[in-house]
Scaffold this motif. Structure first.
Motif, PDB file in Angstrom:
ATOM      1  N   LEU A  42     118.286  42.936  81.371  1.00  0.00           N
ATOM      2  CA  LEU A  42     117.206  42.157  80.787  1.00  0.00           C
ATOM      3  C   LEU A  42     117.607  41.616  79.437  1.00  0.00           C
ATOM      4  O   LEU A  42     117.839  42.363  78.505  1.00  0.00           O
ATOM      5  CB  LEU A  42     115.971  43.046  80.628  1.00  0.00           C
ATOM      6  CG  LEU A  42     114.723  42.323  80.131  1.00  0.00           C
ATOM      7  CD1 LEU A  42     114.368  41.192  81.069  1.00  0.00           C
ATOM      8  CD2 LEU A  42     113.568  43.280  80.023  1.00  0.00           C
ATOM      9  N   GLY A  43     117.711  40.320  79.330  1.00  0.00           N
ATOM     10  CA  GLY A  43     117.945  39.689  78.039  1.00  0.00           C
ATOM     11  C   GLY A  43     116.650  39.645  77.262  1.00  0.00           C
ATOM     12  O   GLY A  43     115.574  39.774  77.833  1.00  0.00           O
ATOM     13  N   GLY A  44     116.763  39.437  75.959  1.00  0.00           N
ATOM     14  CA  GLY A  44     115.561  39.393  75.127  1.00  0.00           C
ATOM     15  C   GLY A  44     114.663  38.244  75.529  1.00  0.00           C
ATOM     16  O   GLY A  44     113.454  38.371  75.607  1.00  0.00           O
ATOM     17  N   GLY A  45     115.282  37.125  75.788  1.00  0.00           N
ATOM     18  CA  GLY A  45     114.497  35.977  76.199  1.00  0.00           C
ATOM     19  C   GLY A  45     113.824  36.228  77.531  1.00  0.00           C
ATOM     20  O   GLY A  45     112.790  35.653  77.839  1.00  0.00           O
ATOM     21  N   GLY A  46     114.419  37.119  78.293  1.00  0.00           N
ATOM     22  CA  GLY A  46     113.831  37.461  79.583  1.00  0.00           C
ATOM     23  C   GLY A  46     112.436  38.018  79.431  1.00  0.00           C
ATOM     24  O   GLY A  46     111.552  37.749  80.228  1.00  0.00           O
ATOM     25  N   ALA A 178     116.913  28.626  73.679  1.00  0.00           N
ATOM     26  CA  ALA A 178     117.433  28.657  72.297  1.00  0.00           C
ATOM     27  C   ALA A 178     117.657  30.089  71.812  1.00  0.00           C
ATOM     28  O   ALA A 178     118.594  30.355  71.056  1.00  0.00           O
ATOM     29  CB  ALA A 178     116.465  27.936  71.362  1.00  0.00           C
ATOM     30  N   HIS A 179     116.823  31.020  72.244  1.00  0.00           N
ATOM     31  CA  HIS A 179     117.003  32.431  71.874  1.00  0.00           C
ATOM     32  C   HIS A 179     118.312  32.959  72.461  1.00  0.00           C
ATOM     33  O   HIS A 179     119.080  33.642  71.777  1.00  0.00           O
ATOM     34  CB  HIS A 179     115.806  33.252  72.366  1.00  0.00           C
ATOM     35  CG  HIS A 179     115.969  34.739  72.202  1.00  0.00           C
ATOM     36  ND1 HIS A 179     115.432  35.438  71.133  1.00  0.00           N
ATOM     37  CD2 HIS A 179     116.622  35.667  72.956  1.00  0.00           C
ATOM     38  CE1 HIS A 179     115.746  36.728  71.238  1.00  0.00           C
ATOM     39  NE2 HIS A 179     116.466  36.906  72.352  1.00  0.00           N
ATOM     40  N   GLU A 180     118.569  32.639  73.720  1.00  0.00           N
ATOM     41  CA  GLU A 180     119.815  33.099  74.351  1.00  0.00           C
ATOM     42  C   GLU A 180     121.026  32.447  73.691  1.00  0.00           C
ATOM     43  O   GLU A 180     122.062  33.101  73.504  1.00  0.00           O
ATOM     44  CB  GLU A 180     119.801  32.822  75.856  1.00  0.00           C
ATOM     45  CG  GLU A 180     118.689  33.541  76.637  1.00  0.00           C
ATOM     46  CD  GLU A 180     118.665  35.047  76.405  1.00  0.00           C
ATOM     47  OE1 GLU A 180     119.733  35.645  76.161  1.00  0.00           O
ATOM     48  OE2 GLU A 180     117.569  35.638  76.449  1.00  0.00           O
ATOM     49  N   VAL A 181     120.906  31.179  73.335  1.00  0.00           N
ATOM     50  CA  VAL A 181     121.988  30.512  72.608  1.00  0.00           C
ATOM     51  C   VAL A 181     122.167  31.177  71.242  1.00  0.00           C
ATOM     52  O   VAL A 181     123.289  31.274  70.733  1.00  0.00           O
ATOM     53  CB  VAL A 181     121.709  28.991  72.465  1.00  0.00           C
ATOM     54  CG1 VAL A 181     122.691  28.335  71.506  1.00  0.00           C
ATOM     55  CG2 VAL A 181     121.762  28.308  73.833  1.00  0.00           C
ATOM     56  N   GLY A 182     121.077  31.666  70.676  1.00  0.00           N
ATOM     57  CA  GLY A 182     121.161  32.427  69.416  1.00  0.00           C
ATOM     58  C   GLY A 182     122.066  33.642  69.581  1.00  0.00           C
ATOM     59  O   GLY A 182     122.852  33.983  68.683  1.00  0.00           O
ATOM     60  N   HIS A 183     121.999  34.288  70.740  1.00  0.00           N
ATOM     61  CA  HIS A 183     122.898  35.422  71.008  1.00  0.00           C
ATOM     62  C   HIS A 183     124.356  34.953  71.090  1.00  0.00           C
ATOM     63  O   HIS A 183     125.269  35.679  70.701  1.00  0.00           O
ATOM     64  CB  HIS A 183     122.501  36.126  72.309  1.00  0.00           C
ATOM     65  CG  HIS A 183     121.280  36.987  72.169  1.00  0.00           C
ATOM     66  ND1 HIS A 183     121.117  37.898  71.147  1.00  0.00           N
ATOM     67  CD2 HIS A 183     120.150  37.080  72.923  1.00  0.00           C
ATOM     68  CE1 HIS A 183     119.952  38.509  71.280  1.00  0.00           C
ATOM     69  NE2 HIS A 183     119.340  38.023  72.348  1.00  0.00           N
ATOM     70  N   HIS A 184     124.545  33.741  71.588  1.00  0.00           N
ATOM     71  CA  HIS A 184     125.903  33.183  71.639  1.00  0.00           C
ATOM     72  C   HIS A 184     126.427  32.955  70.211  1.00  0.00           C
ATOM     73  O   HIS A 184     127.576  33.284  69.904  1.00  0.00           O
ATOM     74  CB  HIS A 184     125.901  31.871  72.426  1.00  0.00           C
ATOM     75  CG  HIS A 184     127.214  31.151  72.423  1.00  0.00           C
ATOM     76  ND1 HIS A 184     128.356  31.678  72.991  1.00  0.00           N
ATOM     77  CD2 HIS A 184     127.585  29.958  71.894  1.00  0.00           C
ATOM     78  CE1 HIS A 184     129.363  30.824  72.826  1.00  0.00           C
ATOM     79  NE2 HIS A 184     128.922  29.780  72.150  1.00  0.00           N
ATOM     80  N   LEU A 214     119.173  42.620  65.915  1.00  0.00           N
ATOM     81  CA  LEU A 214     119.909  41.599  66.666  1.00  0.00           C
ATOM     82  C   LEU A 214     118.937  40.624  67.343  1.00  0.00           C
ATOM     83  O   LEU A 214     119.128  39.406  67.314  1.00  0.00           O
ATOM     84  CB  LEU A 214     120.794  42.296  67.703  1.00  0.00           C
ATOM     85  CG  LEU A 214     122.054  41.587  68.188  1.00  0.00           C
ATOM     86  CD1 LEU A 214     123.011  41.292  67.053  1.00  0.00           C
ATOM     87  CD2 LEU A 214     122.747  42.443  69.254  1.00  0.00           C
ATOM     88  N   GLU A 215     117.904  41.176  67.960  1.00  0.00           N
ATOM     89  CA  GLU A 215     116.933  40.335  68.670  1.00  0.00           C
ATOM     90  C   GLU A 215     116.128  39.470  67.711  1.00  0.00           C
ATOM     91  O   GLU A 215     115.862  38.296  67.979  1.00  0.00           O
ATOM     92  CB  GLU A 215     115.995  41.199  69.523  1.00  0.00           C
ATOM     93  CG  GLU A 215     116.681  41.881  70.700  1.00  0.00           C
ATOM     94  CD  GLU A 215     117.313  40.886  71.665  1.00  0.00           C
ATOM     95  OE1 GLU A 215     116.809  39.748  71.797  1.00  0.00           O
ATOM     96  OE2 GLU A 215     118.335  41.225  72.280  1.00  0.00           O
ATOM     97  N   LEU A 216     115.724  40.054  66.583  1.00  0.00           N
ATOM     98  CA  LEU A 216     114.948  39.277  65.611  1.00  0.00           C
ATOM     99  C   LEU A 216     115.801  38.152  65.038  1.00  0.00           C
ATOM    100  O   LEU A 216     115.319  37.060  64.758  1.00  0.00           O
ATOM    101  CB  LEU A 216     114.431  40.186  64.484  1.00  0.00           C
ATOM    102  CG  LEU A 216     113.390  41.228  64.903  1.00  0.00           C
ATOM    103  CD1 LEU A 216     113.032  42.113  63.717  1.00  0.00           C
ATOM    104  CD2 LEU A 216     112.129  40.562  65.468  1.00  0.00           C
ATOM    105  N   THR A 270     113.194  47.848  71.014  1.00  0.00           N
ATOM    106  CA  THR A 270     114.505  47.199  71.065  1.00  0.00           C
ATOM    107  C   THR A 270     114.436  45.726  70.680  1.00  0.00           C
ATOM    108  O   THR A 270     115.451  45.081  70.476  1.00  0.00           O
ATOM    109  CB  THR A 270     115.120  47.303  72.480  1.00  0.00           C
ATOM    110  OG1 THR A 270     114.167  46.813  73.420  1.00  0.00           O
ATOM    111  CG2 THR A 270     115.476  48.736  72.812  1.00  0.00           C
ATOM    112  N   HIS A 271     113.240  45.157  70.603  1.00  0.00           N
ATOM    113  CA  HIS A 271     113.118  43.737  70.260  1.00  0.00           C
ATOM    114  C   HIS A 271     112.287  43.482  69.015  1.00  0.00           C
ATOM    115  O   HIS A 271     112.339  42.401  68.455  1.00  0.00           O
ATOM    116  CB  HIS A 271     112.512  42.954  71.425  1.00  0.00           C
ATOM    117  CG  HIS A 271     113.487  42.726  72.538  1.00  0.00           C
ATOM    118  ND1 HIS A 271     113.902  43.741  73.366  1.00  0.00           N
ATOM    119  CD2 HIS A 271     114.160  41.628  72.936  1.00  0.00           C
ATOM    120  CE1 HIS A 271     114.776  43.256  74.240  1.00  0.00           C
ATOM    121  NE2 HIS A 271     114.954  41.982  73.997  1.00  0.00           N
ATOM    122  N   GLY A 272     111.502  44.458  68.596  1.00  0.00           N
ATOM    123  CA  GLY A 272     110.662  44.264  67.423  1.00  0.00           C
ATOM    124  C   GLY A 272     109.207  44.047  67.799  1.00  0.00           C
ATOM    125  O   GLY A 272     108.885  43.723  68.946  1.00  0.00           O
TER     126      GLY A 272
HETATM  127 ZN   LIG Z   1     117.551  38.486  73.097  1.00  0.00          ZN
END
Ligand SMILES: [Zn+2]
Length: 301
Positions: A42-46, A178-184, A214-216, A270-272
């Motif tokens: 599960l990604g954060g954006g997920g 954009a959130h997932e690209v943020g992880h990139h 990381l997620e924030l 884990t995400h805030g």
């Molecule tokens: Zn995320």
């Protein structure tokens, strides 16, 4: 759990002015391709997407949240790459446009700092997909795999929204990408690598706290993208910012936990929290300054 339709207000569907803008050709279309069975991640954006879909379709997101897991390391031999380029359907083109916009923004920002932005690829899939991070089910939503530098999204989630509301272009969808690209971006900057390297030496609580940071930061970086994209191309319409903030607030760990179990355990986040996620997204949105996204400084988040 799983018995009840969640009682939550529908997200407003502000539109993104995406037509006529550049579409990225870094899309790998694997929709319709079959892969073997495997684990799930599960990604954060997920989470955001799960929530949005749950709200709009009346499904229970908490059921899906029970399957959160680290992606298993498995071989992906035999996985077809799918069609490369720019998709031709509406949803695919919308995703390619958002990706293209993130490319423009981050390329400019990296160049300004004397660096070079390596383009991530966006993989569109249906049902399940094999990545360098393992086999993932579509049920868990979008994720970023640092090992192959690709963002994976099952557009059938978007498709559900699309069928109900006639057209893609919702800011919440763009924000997910954009959130997932943020992880990139975090990966290119070596931030996520450091966080993962430290994981083995940390208690579960400490590791969770790092994950929250990381997620924030990815939320904040998504905000930075939205700020710059809007300045360059007036991508957003009035109301989009509020929608993004509402979406970020809706998927805070505190709110999800309270709904799942009636109480919240901050050490396990884990995400805030909702407040944190909305606050960091706003910080990125308002200033457009990636260096303001330092969620790792003392005192943050
Ligand atoms: Zn995320």
């Amino acid at each position: 759990m799983g018995c009840c339709r969640p009682k939550r207000p529908m997200l407003s569907l502000a539109r993104v002015r995406w037509r006529g803008q550049r579409e990225s050709d870094q899309v790998e279309d694997r929709r319709g391709l079959r892969v073997g069975r495997g684990g799930i991640a599960l990604g954060g954006g997920g989470l955001l997407l799960l929530f949005a879909v749950a709200v709009l379709t009346g499904q229970d997101p908490l059921q899906l949240l029970q399957i959160v897991a680290e992606p298993p390391q498995v071989s992906v031999e035999g996985e077809s790459e799918g069609r490369r380029g720019t998709p031709e359907d509406e949803l695919g083109r919308f995703a390619a446009t958002v990706l293209g916009s993130t490319e423009d923004v981050w390329r400019r920002k990296f160049t300004e700092k004397g660096g070079e932005y390596q383009l991530p690829r966006l993989v569109l899939f249906s049902d399940q997909v094999a990545s360098a991070c393992g086999f993932n089910s579509a049920a868990v939503g979008p994720f970023y795999c640092p090992a192959d530098q690709k963002v994976y999204i099952d557009l059938s989630f978007f498709s559900d929204l699309d069928n109900r509301f006639a057209a893609p272009g919702d800011f919440a969808q763009a924000y997910v990408i954009a959130h997932e690209v943020g992880h990139h971006v975090q990966n290119l900057l070596g931030i996520s690598g450091k966080v993962h390297a430290a994981r083995g030496r940390q208690s579960e609580e400490e590791a969770n706290a790092m994950s929250v940071r990381l997620e924030l930061q990815a939320d904040c970086l998504a905000g930075v993208w939205a700020h710059d994209a809007n300045r360059a191309t007036q991508l957003l319409e009035a109301g989009d910012v509020e929608e993004g903030l509402a979406a970020a607030a809706a998927i805070g760990d505190d709110r999800l936990q309270r709904e799942a179990q009636g109480y919240t355990v901050p050490e396990s986040w884990t995400h805030g929290s909702s407040e944190m996620r909305a606050r960091w997204l706003r910080r990125g949105l308002e200033g457009g300054d990636a260096s303001a996204c330092d969620t790792f400084v003392r005192g943050a988040p």
